[in-house]
Write an enzyme that holds these catalytic residues in place. Structure first.
Site, short mmCIF file in Angstrom:
data_model
loop_
_atom_site.label_atom_id
_atom_site.label_comp_id
_atom_site.label_asym_id
_atom_site.label_seq_id
_atom_site.Cartn_x
_atom_site.Cartn_y
_atom_site.Cartn_z
N ASN A 1 -18.99 7.58 -6.07
CA ASN A 1 -20.18 7.13 -6.83
C ASN A 1 -21.45 7.28 -6.00
OD1 ASN A 1 -19.75 5.16 -4.96
ND2 ASN A 1 -19.92 3.43 -6.39
N ASP B 1 -22.59 6.21 -3.18
CA ASP B 1 -23.23 5.13 -2.41
C ASP B 1 -22.95 5.27 -0.91
OD1 ASP B 1 -20.83 2.40 -3.02
OD2 ASP B 1 -20.60 4.40 -2.16
N ASP C 1 -3.12 -4.28 3.00
CA ASP C 1 -3.34 -4.90 4.30
C ASP C 1 -3.45 -6.41 4.08
OD1 ASP C 1 -4.94 -3.34 7.07
OD2 ASP C 1 -4.13 -5.38 7.01
N ASP D 1 -1.90 -7.99 9.28
CA ASP D 1 -2.91 -8.00 10.34
C ASP D 1 -2.63 -9.11 11.36
OD1 ASP D 1 -5.57 -6.87 11.06
OD2 ASP D 1 -6.16 -8.96 10.90
N GLU E 1 1.45 -6.15 12.45
CA GLU E 1 0.64 -5.73 13.60
C GLU E 1 0.90 -6.76 14.68
OE1 GLU E 1 -3.53 -6.33 13.65
OE2 GLU E 1 -3.92 -4.56 14.84
N HIS F 1 -7.27 2.81 12.60
CA HIS F 1 -8.72 2.60 12.45
C HIS F 1 -9.31 1.83 13.64
CE1 HIS F 1 -6.74 -0.99 11.21
NE2 HIS F 1 -7.88 -1.63 11.27
N ASP F 2 -8.43 1.38 14.56
CA ASP F 2 -8.90 0.65 15.75
C ASP F 2 -8.82 1.50 17.00
OD1 ASP F 2 -7.16 -2.36 14.73
OD2 ASP F 2 -9.22 -1.70 14.29
O1 TEU Z 1 -6.75 -5.68 14.87
C1 TEU Z 1 -6.39 -6.65 15.83
C2 TEU Z 1 -6.42 -6.02 17.14
O2 TEU Z 1 -5.51 -6.10 17.89
C3 TEU Z 1 -7.62 -5.16 17.36
O3 TEU Z 1 -8.73 -6.06 17.48
C4 TEU Z 1 -7.44 -4.39 18.61
O4 TEU Z 1 -6.82 -5.22 19.57
C5 TEU Z 1 -8.76 -4.02 19.15
O5 TEU Z 1 -9.56 -3.60 18.10
C6 TEU Z 1 -8.52 -2.88 20.14
O6 TEU Z 1 -9.51 -2.99 21.10
C7 TEU Z 1 -6.71 -6.13 13.53
C8 TEU Z 1 -7.36 -5.06 12.69
O7 TEU Z 1 -6.61 -3.85 12.80
C9 TEU Z 1 -8.77 -4.88 13.20
O8 TEU Z 1 -9.42 -3.81 12.51
C10 TEU Z 1 -9.52 -6.18 12.94
O9 TEU Z 1 -10.82 -6.06 13.49
C11 TEU Z 1 -8.80 -7.35 13.62
O10 TEU Z 1 -7.41 -7.36 13.41
C12 TEU Z 1 -9.31 -8.66 13.02
O11 TEU Z 1 -8.87 -8.73 11.68
CA CA Z 2 -18.46 4.74 -3.17
#
Ligand code: TEU
Ligand code: CA
Length: 600
Positions: free
Chosen positions: A24, A26, A99, A206, A275, A347-348
């Protein structure tokens, strides 16, 4: 052995919705975008999609701060869009895993807002504590103890309305839920059942190993009486680490078993993955042993935490024997019971091809991306592919702080460079370039257009984070029809896991553990008509490498000399050609980033 559950033969694809596909204009990815790309995902051959959070959220931590678990944030669309995605994915035989973020909520969640009133039934749903004795509430040093947040600053935030502090291991807008309270657990289980009844197929949980805190008999957390927390030094940034008191706590197994009974018993076709920062391989075996009725598998973190100098912002080059030892511990722990999730990226984490491969030239980027994928996917466990990894997408290579979006990165820069002054700006910028979570959050590269097809070239809004300029050469359109692309290689790896039972279920045996360049191991499965064995050999270096002796010893007599090369039909998969694999075995030499699997 008992037949593997369906998820033991599956491959999971992680989608970071915010960066996957915008429909869309954005500048933010959305649910309709995911639905529009189901054909691509079906072509890749993945079985499950894990969506990072799309619930209502102020987006302080990009959706990991949830304000309503039973609604979709308008940024991503509506519940109807979610229902459509579930239905369309199921039509293709693809499962949807959500998640689950229940160690904490957003501070904008109704539960937390109610909890600010000490007379409300929700008063005890979070970790509220008074100021340290003798200190004026709300003033520096009055926090209940010295714990620091993973996102900078104290882990305690003062709330003037309640006149107390609340615990937040992550951002101050992510207050920790009090799992000691059965009402909290009931509310979480009811929400989980609501989503499963709606058609989702499971959850990625998480930081689920942080929910049980080590409180004393009086419910007090360590250090609350004003004393310093025993044996926990205050670190260079001025805080101590809550992990020893909040990871894998005394009621961890009790809570997970209760969740299994209250939510999953009686259902089938689901999967759960936790996790698990702070969990040892031995504890992984216990938690994922089906006899204990807790979780199906866990993400362990030692292999993505060890390659730095005490803090992620001081990265170290890959020490391959150290990585091999960590992965061997993971594998040995679950060789008889239990299971493990296999991942190099999410994503981390930074992009694995930039972290442990070589993204400096197109040739080395493609070769090393394939070599790393082959290594991970040939292990025993369930592999996870993080969006864009299948294209060989690289780190962002940002050069200015203004390009970053992630609060972990921005807060760390401020705290380490400007406040605690424990790292120079230059060193921190290098640390961010190597390890910032934003490296994996740049928009998915679908084609070579201005915004890589993530959003329309004439979209009214820019993408929320910069598109990587290398979209011109790294994008799905350029790869999906190229048999030599990283995408094509991932597709073959995923098909191999579906077709070859040794890959999914075979035992795992390390080879050449001390070799600094070559990662090698054997897989074997005896299904009644003799043992089937696969040998995986990968040169995870930019230099040529010799075949390790204990690999050569495993080869059939015909197979390791130019006079008697291995028959080419024994090559199962190779990062280069099958003939090059045969030549490598016969000559005993591997070219940079060369990897292959052969049937012994
Ligand atoms: O990640 C927890 C976690 O272990 C991460 O913070 C990781 O240790 C750090 O980013 C690495 O340096 C989960 C999610 O995957 C993360 O995206 C969230 O920010 C976090 O929990 C809090 O919900
Ligand atoms: Ca969008």
């Amino acid at each position: 052995a008992t037949p593997n559950p369906w998820w033991a033969n599956a491959v999971v694809y992680q989608i970071y919705p915010r960066s996957f596909q915008d429909t869309n204009g954005d500048g933010f990815g959305d649910l309709k975008g995911i639905t529009s790309r189901l054909g691509y995902l079906a072509d890749l051959g993945v079985d499950v999609l894990w969506l990072s959070p799309v619930y209502k959220s102020p987006q302080d931590d990009n959706g990991y701060d949830i304000s309503d678990y039973r609604d979709i944030d308008p940024l991503f669309g509506t519940l109807a869009d979610m229902d459509e995605l579930i239905a369309k994915a199921h039509e293709r035989g693809i499962k949807i895993v959500m998640d689950l973020v229940v160690n904490h909520t957003s501070d904008e969640h109704a539960w937390f807002q109610a909890s600010r009133n000490p007379d409300d039934p929700h008063a005890d749903w979070y970790w509220w504590r008074p100021a340290r004795p003798g200190k004026t509430p709300g003033t520096p040093g009055a926090e209940p103890n010295e714990w620091g947040s993973y996102f900078g600053g104290s882990a305690w935030q003062y709330d003037p309305e309640r006149g107390e502090y609340y615990l937040h291991q992550f951002s101050k807008k992510q207050p920790d839920l009090n799992w000691e309270n059965p009402d909290v657990r009931r509310a979480v289980y009811d929400m989980m059942n609501w989503w499963l009844d709606r058609g989702v197929d499971g959850f990625r949980m998480d930081v689920i190993t942080l929910i049980s805190k080590r409180v004393d008999a009086n419910g007090k957390l360590p250090g609350e009486d004003g004393s310093l927390i025993p044996d926990l030094p205050v670190g260079e940034e001025g805080y101590s680490n809550p992990n020893p008191f909040c990871a894998d706590g005394p009621r961890q197994d009790e809570f997970l078993a209760e969740m299994r009974r209250e939510v999953f018993d009686g259902r089938d076709g689901f999967m759960t993955v936790g996790e698990a920062p702070g969990i040892s391989p031995a504890r992984n075996e216990h938690i994922t042993d089906p006899a204990n009725g807790e979780l199906d598998m866990l993400f362990l973190f030692e292999h993505v935490d060890f390659d730095c100098d005490g803090v992620k912002w001081k990265p170290r080059p890959l020490d391959l024997p150290a990585l091999k030892r960590i992965m061997a511990d993971y594998q040995h722990a679950v060789k008889d019971r239990g299971w493990t999730a296999l991942f190099d990226g999410n994503h981390d984490q930074p992009r694995v091809v930039s972290r442990w491969g070589d993204d400096s030239t197109e040739e080395s980027r493609v070769a090393s991306a394939k070599a790393l994928a082959l290594t991970l996917h040939m292990h025993r466990g369930t592999p996870y592919v993080y969006q864009g990894e299948e294209l060989g997408m690289t780190n962002a290579h940002f050069t200015s702080l203004a390009q970053y979006r992630d609060l972990e990165s921005l807060n760390a820069y401020r705290q380490r460079v400007e406040e605690a002054r424990v790292q120079s700006a230059e060193s921190m910028m290098a640390g961010l370039a190597a390890r910032s979570r934003d490296n994996a959050r740049t928009p998915m590269q679908w084609d070579d257009s201005r915004y890589a097809g993530f959003t329309a070239p004439d979209a009214p809004a820019e993408p929320w984070i910069a598109v990587n300029p290398n979209r011109t050469s790294i994008n799905a359109a350029a790869e999906v029809h190229d048999p030599d692309s990283v995408f094509a290689f991932y597709k073959r790896l995923i098909a191999l896991r579906h077709e070859n039972p040794v890959v999914a279920a075979g035992d795992w045996t390390p080879l050449a553990p001390d070799d600094p360049q070559v990662y090698a191991f054997a897989r074997s499965l005896d299904d009644g008509d003799g043992a089937h064995r696969l040998l995986t050999v990968v040169n995870l270096s930019k230099e040529p490498a010799d075949l390790p002796a204990d690999v050569v010893a495993l080869l059939p007599s015909k197979g390791h000399s130019p006079e008697s090369p291995l028959a080419v039909d024994r090559v199962v998969i190779a990062t280069g050609s099958d003939a090059e694999a045969v030549t490598a075995l016969a000559s005993g030499h591997l070219v940079p980033w060369q990897g292959f699997v052969v049937r012994l």
